[in-house]
Design a protein around this motif. Sequence first.
Motif, short mmCIF file in Angstrom:
data_model
loop_
_atom_site.label_atom_id
_atom_site.label_comp_id
_atom_site.label_asym_id
_atom_site.label_seq_id
_atom_site.Cartn_x
_atom_site.Cartn_y
_atom_site.Cartn_z
N LEU A 164 -21.70 -54.98 -4.11
CA LEU A 164 -20.39 -54.44 -3.77
C LEU A 164 -19.47 -54.45 -5.00
O LEU A 164 -18.72 -53.50 -5.23
N GLU A 202 -13.61 -47.53 3.11
CA GLU A 202 -14.78 -46.67 2.96
C GLU A 202 -16.08 -47.45 3.05
O GLU A 202 -17.16 -46.86 3.20
N ASN A 203 -15.99 -48.78 2.97
CA ASN A 203 -17.19 -49.63 2.98
C ASN A 203 -17.13 -50.67 4.09
O ASN A 203 -17.62 -51.79 3.95
N ASN A 206 -20.12 -52.68 5.36
CA ASN A 206 -20.58 -53.84 4.59
C ASN A 206 -20.08 -55.11 5.28
O ASN A 206 -18.88 -55.23 5.53
#
Length: 283
Positions: A164, A202-203, A206
């Motif tokens: 990440l 956007e992640n 995760n």
Amino acid sequence: MKLIAESTSTRTEWALVEGDRLIQRVITEGINPYFQSRKEISRCIRLNLPEIFFKRKIGRIYFYGAGCATEEKKNVVSSSLIAQFKTITLVESDLLAAARGLFKNDTGIACILGTGSNSCFYDGENIVKNVRPAGYVMGDEGSEAVLGKLFLANLLKELVPAELAALFYGKFGISANDVMEAVYESTSPTRFLVFVSRFLAENLDNQYVYDLLTQNLRDFFTRNICQYDYKDYRIRFVGSGAFTFSDVLKEIAMEFGTKVDMIKESSIQGLIEYHALSDLGLY
């Protein structure tokens, strides 16, 4: 004809209104009297609003903004607006905008999750209790700025998962030193922190990001909402952060034994409706 504006530190939404009918809507940069002088605000208004706003005969301006909680700061903004429009101008806080936009003349707990965060108990007319937000350094739990700050603090300590961290540094082409400069040498570090929070949005798939977000939102409930009689009143949210993370926000509310029955990205439509009814003497 009315001009209604709602401003955060990063953007201002302007609505030119006739009765309850929207004539034109424009978004410009944010206005905050804590960070801008009267002259800078006047320049921002004059250069960013389209000419139609200055050619129309505006009877009254209602401006709601971040940093407009004291009479001193309200006067900075109102004098700037009066200089440009030469008309009656009323300036109030962004928190009152949230309360009026979300509840009109009903009672409830109004919350803001955007660049910063805030909350209040609103009795349908006035804010009667407000847990101090304390800013992104000491408070603002749940906000986009704090989410960005939490991520960057861990990133610089190398506590973010390697893949990440690599994705973040690679996508934006920056280094750890660039991060330090963006936060500590910028005149508006919250803009960068919000920018980081958009990367996290956007992640969200995760697990690390999801855990960081949920803890940030839990902190908002624990340190803010739990200080009201939150199980006895409706809870509503406004703001870019609340809107972006609405599904997760509703999940966290359920953890606290309550629910959120409205989430809006902006208060502007609610304010248009509020002032239309107020002009008719219904509020």
